[in-house]
Design a protein around this motif. Structure first.
Motif, short mmCIF file in Angstrom:
data_model
loop_
_atom_site.label_atom_id
_atom_site.label_comp_id
_atom_site.label_asym_id
_atom_site.label_seq_id
_atom_site.Cartn_x
_atom_site.Cartn_y
_atom_site.Cartn_z
N ALA A 99 0.84 -1.21 0.00
CA ALA A 99 0.00 0.00 0.00
C ALA A 99 0.88 1.26 0.00
O ALA A 99 0.58 2.23 -0.70
CB ALA A 99 -0.93 -0.01 1.21
N GLU A 100 1.96 1.23 0.77
CA GLU A 100 2.87 2.38 0.78
C GLU A 100 3.55 2.56 -0.57
O GLU A 100 3.72 3.69 -1.05
CB GLU A 100 3.93 2.21 1.87
N LEU A 101 3.95 1.46 -1.19
CA LEU A 101 4.56 1.53 -2.51
C LEU A 101 3.59 2.11 -3.53
O LEU A 101 3.97 2.92 -4.39
CB LEU A 101 5.01 0.14 -2.97
N GLU A 102 2.33 1.74 -3.44
CA GLU A 102 1.33 2.30 -4.35
C GLU A 102 1.22 3.80 -4.16
O GLU A 102 1.10 4.55 -5.14
CB GLU A 102 -0.02 1.62 -4.11
N GLY A 103 1.27 4.25 -2.91
CA GLY A 103 1.23 5.68 -2.64
C GLY A 103 2.42 6.41 -3.24
O GLY A 103 2.28 7.48 -3.84
N VAL A 104 3.61 5.80 -3.10
CA VAL A 104 4.82 6.40 -3.67
C VAL A 104 4.69 6.51 -5.18
O VAL A 104 4.99 7.56 -5.78
CB VAL A 104 6.06 5.57 -3.30
N PHE A 105 4.21 5.44 -5.83
CA PHE A 105 4.15 5.46 -7.29
C PHE A 105 2.99 6.31 -7.82
O PHE A 105 3.04 6.78 -8.96
CB PHE A 105 4.15 4.04 -7.86
N LYS A 106 2.00 6.55 -7.00
CA LYS A 106 0.99 7.54 -7.39
C LYS A 106 1.62 8.92 -7.45
O LYS A 106 1.39 9.69 -8.39
CB LYS A 106 -0.18 7.53 -6.39
N HIS A 107 2.43 9.24 -6.45
CA HIS A 107 3.13 10.53 -6.45
C HIS A 107 4.13 10.62 -7.60
O HIS A 107 4.29 11.68 -8.22
CB HIS A 107 3.85 10.74 -5.11
N THR A 115 6.40 7.83 -16.42
CA THR A 115 7.02 6.72 -15.70
C THR A 115 6.08 5.53 -15.64
O THR A 115 4.93 5.65 -15.21
CB THR A 115 7.40 7.15 -14.26
N ALA A 116 6.58 4.38 -16.06
CA ALA A 116 5.80 3.15 -15.97
C ALA A 116 5.87 2.60 -14.54
O ALA A 116 6.87 2.78 -13.84
CB ALA A 116 6.34 2.12 -16.95
N THR A 117 4.80 1.96 -14.12
CA THR A 117 4.80 1.33 -12.80
C THR A 117 5.57 0.01 -12.88
O THR A 117 5.22 -0.87 -13.67
CB THR A 117 3.36 1.06 -12.31
N PRO A 118 6.62 -0.15 -12.11
CA PRO A 118 7.42 -1.37 -12.22
C PRO A 118 6.76 -2.54 -11.50
O PRO A 118 5.88 -2.36 -10.65
CB PRO A 118 8.72 -0.98 -11.51
N LYS A 119 7.20 -3.74 -11.84
CA LYS A 119 6.82 -4.91 -11.06
C LYS A 119 7.81 -5.02 -9.91
O LYS A 119 9.01 -4.87 -10.09
CB LYS A 119 6.86 -6.18 -11.92
N VAL A 120 7.29 -5.25 -8.71
CA VAL A 120 8.12 -5.30 -7.51
C VAL A 120 8.49 -6.74 -7.17
O VAL A 120 7.63 -7.62 -7.15
CB VAL A 120 7.37 -4.66 -6.31
#
Length: 319
Positions: A99-107, A115-120
């Protein structure tokens, strides 16, 4: 007159809050489809005879030149398996961090739309504290063994490094790894350029992390170390100016004032009281001052020269 000034300050405050709320609402509305692959579990819970299957599925984790015996040894070695067990105790549920990573990548998507969203991928690796997180456009690799908590029995490292082996440091490390892909290497090789480079990284943390993260979290300081910098900002700046360090290209200035270290090296009595990375902290304040006084986007800021940022920053250390 005082009433008028107070009213203007109050108006500015509410306008700032309104702008901030609009930005946060726009960020929250961004859709991010973030996929997390727990490769640490996949690797250590795969039977040795099935190694070829995961090598085929995840070839980027198995560089050519390494014999299968290397991976089979890692799968079955008692110390590696104990480390894996400790990671699972700490990160059996990764939902909070996802959930925190999603927040970071929204920003990130808001500020860097292309910027593409990477696979973690989460892994258990070699305790490389210089590469706790690796961002590579389509991939984001997180070494979970580096976030077990600073007092963990497996950590045989100096305290100034161990203090950042906390789960709380994962998101700041993600942003720092992302920043390295956004900030081009400076053609200027002086101390000021190194300070501004680090300042850009830290400013990205201002903009890409949630408000829950303090300045101490962002730079990897304790609260006491941050306070020391705040109280000694003017003194440090005067030292840099009087010793003519800003445009000095001596590479030894980087480990003295920019790189992680138990303390900074002024070669004075204050050394033992100072934290490492004080040059990075000063660079951060310069970048903040620049952005306060100039209207540019984050991508534009990342491309700007240190000289231009400094000259237009109107930076003045707090006394």
């Amino acid at each position: 007159m005082k009433t008028c000034v107070f009213s203007l300050v109050l108006l500015f405050f509410f306008l700032s809050c309104e702008t901030k709320n609009k930005t946060e609402k726009a960020v929250e509305a961004i859709s991010v489809d973030l996929k997390v692959v727990r490769f640490d579990k996949i690797f250590f819970e795969t039977a040795p005879e099935d190694l070829p299957k995961i090598k085929k599925e995840f070839p980027f984790f198995f560089p050519t030149g390494n014999d299968d015996a290397v991976w089979l040894e890692k799968m079955q070695n008692p110390l590696w398996r104990e480390l894996y067990s400790e990671v699972q105790k700490k990160f059996s549920n990764f939902d909070l961090y996802k959930a925190e990573l999603e927040g970071v990548f929204k920003h990130i998507k808001y500020n860097f739309p292309k910027t593409a969203t990477p696979k973690v991928y989460t892994i258990v690796a070699e305790m490389d504290y210089n590469n706790k997180v690796i961002y590579a456009d389509s991939l984001l690799i997180i070494s979970l063994e580096m976030y077990l908590g600073k007092e963990h029995k497996f950590y045989q490292f100096p305290n100034y490094l161990k203090q950042n082996f906390e789960p709380r440091q994962m998101m700041p490390d993600v942003v720092e790894s992302f920043a390295r892909r956004q900030i081009p290497p400076s053609i200027e090789k002086n101390f000021l350029a190194a300070m501004i480079y680090s300042g850009k990284q830290l400013y990205l943390k201002d903009k890409l992390l949630s408000e829950d993260y303090t300045d101490a979290d962002k730079i990897g300081y304790t609260a006491e170390q941050l306070l020391w910098c705040q109280e000694n900002e003017s003194y440090m700046w005067r030292y840099f100016i009087e010793d003519q360090l800003l445009y000095n290209d001596d590479p030894k200035l980087i480990p003295r004032f920019i790189s992680p270290a138990p303390f900074s090296k002024f070669y004075l009595e204050i050394d033992n009281e100072s934290p490492g990375k004080v040059g990075a902290w000063i660079g951060w304040q310069i970048v903040r001052s620049y952005m306060k006084n100039n209207e540019v986007s984050l991508p534009q800021l990342m491309q700007m020269s240190a000289k231009e940022i400094f000259e237009k920053s109107n930076y003045k250390p707090k006394k």
